[in-house]
Motif scaffolding. Structure first.
Motif, PDB file in Angstrom:
ATOM      1  N   CYS A 237       0.592  -1.428   0.175  1.00 61.05           N
ATOM      2  CA  CYS A 237       0.355  -0.030   0.329  1.00 61.05           C
ATOM      3  C   CYS A 237       0.987   1.094   0.190  1.00 61.05           C
ATOM      4  O   CYS A 237       0.308   1.916  -0.708  1.00 61.05           O
ATOM      5  CB  CYS A 237      -0.822   0.278   1.251  1.00 61.05           C
ATOM      6  N   ALA A 238       2.348   1.079   0.274  1.00 63.80           N
ATOM      7  CA  ALA A 238       3.141   2.448   0.838  1.00 63.80           C
ATOM      8  C   ALA A 238       3.133   3.177  -0.683  1.00 63.80           C
ATOM      9  O   ALA A 238       3.850   3.907  -1.115  1.00 63.80           O
ATOM     10  CB  ALA A 238       4.130   2.105   1.834  1.00 63.80           C
ATOM     11  N   LEU A 239       3.188   1.536  -1.426  1.00 64.39           N
ATOM     12  CA  LEU A 239       4.730   2.190  -2.582  1.00 64.39           C
ATOM     13  C   LEU A 239       3.598   1.479  -4.083  1.00 64.39           C
ATOM     14  O   LEU A 239       4.155   1.330  -5.010  1.00 64.39           O
ATOM     15  CB  LEU A 239       5.686   0.418  -2.700  1.00 64.39           C
ATOM     16  N   ASN A 240       1.919   1.512  -3.647  1.00 63.51           N
ATOM     17  CA  ASN A 240       1.037   1.349  -4.590  1.00 63.51           C
ATOM     18  C   ASN A 240       1.695   2.786  -5.711  1.00 63.51           C
ATOM     19  O   ASN A 240       1.524   3.309  -5.263  1.00 63.51           O
ATOM     20  CB  ASN A 240      -0.483   1.680  -3.717  1.00 63.51           C
ATOM     21  N   PRO A 241       1.421   2.431  -6.695  1.00 63.61           N
ATOM     22  CA  PRO A 241       2.606   3.881  -7.970  1.00 63.61           C
ATOM     23  C   PRO A 241       1.395   4.360  -8.218  1.00 63.61           C
ATOM     24  O   PRO A 241       1.195   4.965  -8.866  1.00 63.61           O
ATOM     25  CB  PRO A 241       2.620   2.756  -8.683  1.00 63.61           C
ATOM     26  N   LEU A 242      -0.236   3.687  -7.963  1.00 64.34           N
ATOM     27  CA  LEU A 242      -1.916   4.361  -8.530  1.00 64.34           C
ATOM     28  C   LEU A 242      -2.605   4.964  -7.162  1.00 64.34           C
ATOM     29  O   LEU A 242      -3.892   4.327  -7.228  1.00 64.34           O
ATOM     30  CB  LEU A 242      -2.167   3.514  -9.253  1.00 64.34           C
ATOM     31  N   PRO A 243      -2.124   5.432  -6.376  1.00 65.56           N
ATOM     32  CA  PRO A 243      -3.310   5.039  -4.899  1.00 65.56           C
ATOM     33  C   PRO A 243      -4.458   6.704  -5.691  1.00 65.56           C
ATOM     34  O   PRO A 243      -4.909   7.033  -7.157  1.00 65.56           O
ATOM     35  CB  PRO A 243      -1.978   6.897  -3.676  1.00 65.56           C
ATOM     36  N   VAL A 244      -5.498   6.425  -5.301  1.00 63.74           N
ATOM     37  CA  VAL A 244      -7.085   7.407  -4.813  1.00 63.74           C
ATOM     38  C   VAL A 244      -7.447   6.268  -6.303  1.00 63.74           C
ATOM     39  O   VAL A 244      -8.716   5.568  -6.123  1.00 63.74           O
ATOM     40  CB  VAL A 244      -6.807   8.496  -5.883  1.00 63.74           C
ATOM     41  N   VAL A 245      -6.585   6.360  -7.385  1.00 65.23           N
ATOM     42  CA  VAL A 245      -7.432   5.034  -8.641  1.00 65.23           C
ATOM     43  C   VAL A 245      -7.322   3.628  -7.969  1.00 65.23           C
ATOM     44  O   VAL A 245      -8.122   3.199  -8.145  1.00 65.23           O
ATOM     45  CB  VAL A 245      -6.686   5.537  -9.728  1.00 65.23           C
ATOM     46  N   VAL A 246      -6.310   3.856  -7.840  1.00 63.89           N
ATOM     47  CA  VAL A 246      -6.392   1.733  -7.334  1.00 63.89           C
ATOM     48  C   VAL A 246      -6.027   2.037  -5.175  1.00 63.89           C
ATOM     49  O   VAL A 246      -5.046   2.488  -4.912  1.00 63.89           O
ATOM     50  CB  VAL A 246      -5.092   1.117  -7.567  1.00 63.89           C
ATOM     51  N   PRO A 247      -7.254   2.218  -4.257  1.00 59.21           N
ATOM     52  CA  PRO A 247      -7.558   2.304  -3.827  1.00 59.21           C
ATOM     53  C   PRO A 247      -7.316   2.043  -2.293  1.00 59.21           C
ATOM     54  O   PRO A 247      -8.166   1.398  -1.396  1.00 59.21           O
ATOM     55  CB  PRO A 247      -9.273   2.534  -3.221  1.00 59.21           C
ATOM     56  N   CYS A 248      -5.698   2.210  -2.175  1.00 63.64           N
ATOM     57  CA  CYS A 248      -4.947   1.554  -0.800  1.00 63.64           C
ATOM     58  C   CYS A 248      -5.801   2.602   0.461  1.00 63.64           C
ATOM     59  O   CYS A 248      -5.413   2.027   1.578  1.00 63.64           O
ATOM     60  CB  CYS A 248      -3.410   1.812  -0.803  1.00 63.64           C
ATOM     61  N   HIS A 249      -6.237   4.150   0.116  1.00 62.70           N
ATOM     62  CA  HIS A 249      -6.510   4.360   1.279  1.00 62.70           C
ATOM     63  C   HIS A 249      -7.771   4.026   2.968  1.00 62.70           C
ATOM     64  O   HIS A 249      -7.820   4.195   3.576  1.00 62.70           O
ATOM     65  CB  HIS A 249      -6.949   6.026   1.217  1.00 62.70           C
ATOM     66  N   ARG A 250      -8.485   2.652   1.099  1.00 59.04           N
ATOM     67  CA  ARG A 250      -9.681   1.995   1.888  1.00 59.04           C
ATOM     68  C   ARG A 250      -8.664   1.046   2.970  1.00 59.04           C
ATOM     69  O   ARG A 250      -9.843   0.313   3.724  1.00 59.04           O
ATOM     70  CB  ARG A 250     -10.544   1.182   0.953  1.00 59.04           C
TER      71      ARG A 250
END
Length: 197
Positions: free
Chosen positions: A157-170
């Motif tokens: 999640c910390a290294l997610n290259p596509l935050p918001v669109v790929v919702p690691c905030h959830r």
């Protein structure tokens, strides 16, 4: 290869914006544009969006230093990077709709080349967490096929290259607290509050 500068009339020397648009179109046409980027103002600060021909490859928060992100993309993918908003029109529109509560899912091609292995398995699961819902790191680990890999989920999640669109905030801690987020805790709170409204 044709000379992309040869066909530009002198008038473009006086209008840098039109010249940039024409250069961008020519670079795209000649296959010289490997990574297109633009920035987008949002409720979580300026976002850098970058796309390859395969799809959206990077979303970065301002605190991640957009210049450093572009340099990393040049090294990881290609130095042929150009500000070319046209390639990112669809994702820009969808993000605008998301931030005004008019969209709950994204429908844009994604280029996951910056993630592999277990990290990629985690990222592929994240869109399955519904809008307005959350899962714990341990729930995501189980869904990604490695129930004991809770810390690895945090790293993915910390290294997610596509935050918001790929919702690691959830993805949150088991006690419901936010945990770490690339955009900072306030950005995560803004996104989760938006989705809870």
């Amino acid at each position: 290869m044709t000379d992309i500068f040869a066909s530009f009339p002198v008038e473009y020397e006086l209008n840098p914006h039109r010249l940039h648009e024409r250069l961008t179109a020519a670079a795209e046409r000649e296959g010289l544009l490997d990574v297109a980027y633009r920035t987008l103002d949002s409720p979580v600060g300026p976002l850098l969006l970058a796309a390859t021909e395969r799809g959206l490859v990077k979303v970065a928060f301002d605190r991640q230093d957009h210049d450093a992100v572009l340099a990393a993309l040049a090294e990881a993918i290609s130095p042929r990077i150009l500000r070319a908003p046209a390639r990112l029109e669809t994702v820009t529109r969808q993000l605008d709709e998301y931030f005004t509560a008019g969209r709950q899912t994204f429908d844009v091609p994604l280029d996951f080349r910056l993630a592999r292995g277990f990290r990629l398995s985690v990222l592929e699961h994240l869109p399955e967490i519904g809008y307005g819902h959350t899962e714990s790191y341990s729930q995501v680990a189980a869904a990604a096929g490695s129930p004991k890999a809770v810390r690895a989920v945090g790293t993915a999640c910390a290294l997610n290259p596509l935050p918001v669109v790929v919702p690691c905030h959830r993805v949150v801690r088991s006690d419901g607290s936010y945990g770490q987020y690339a955009g900072g805790e306030e950005a995560k709170r803004v996104l989760l509050t938006l989705e809870a409204a």
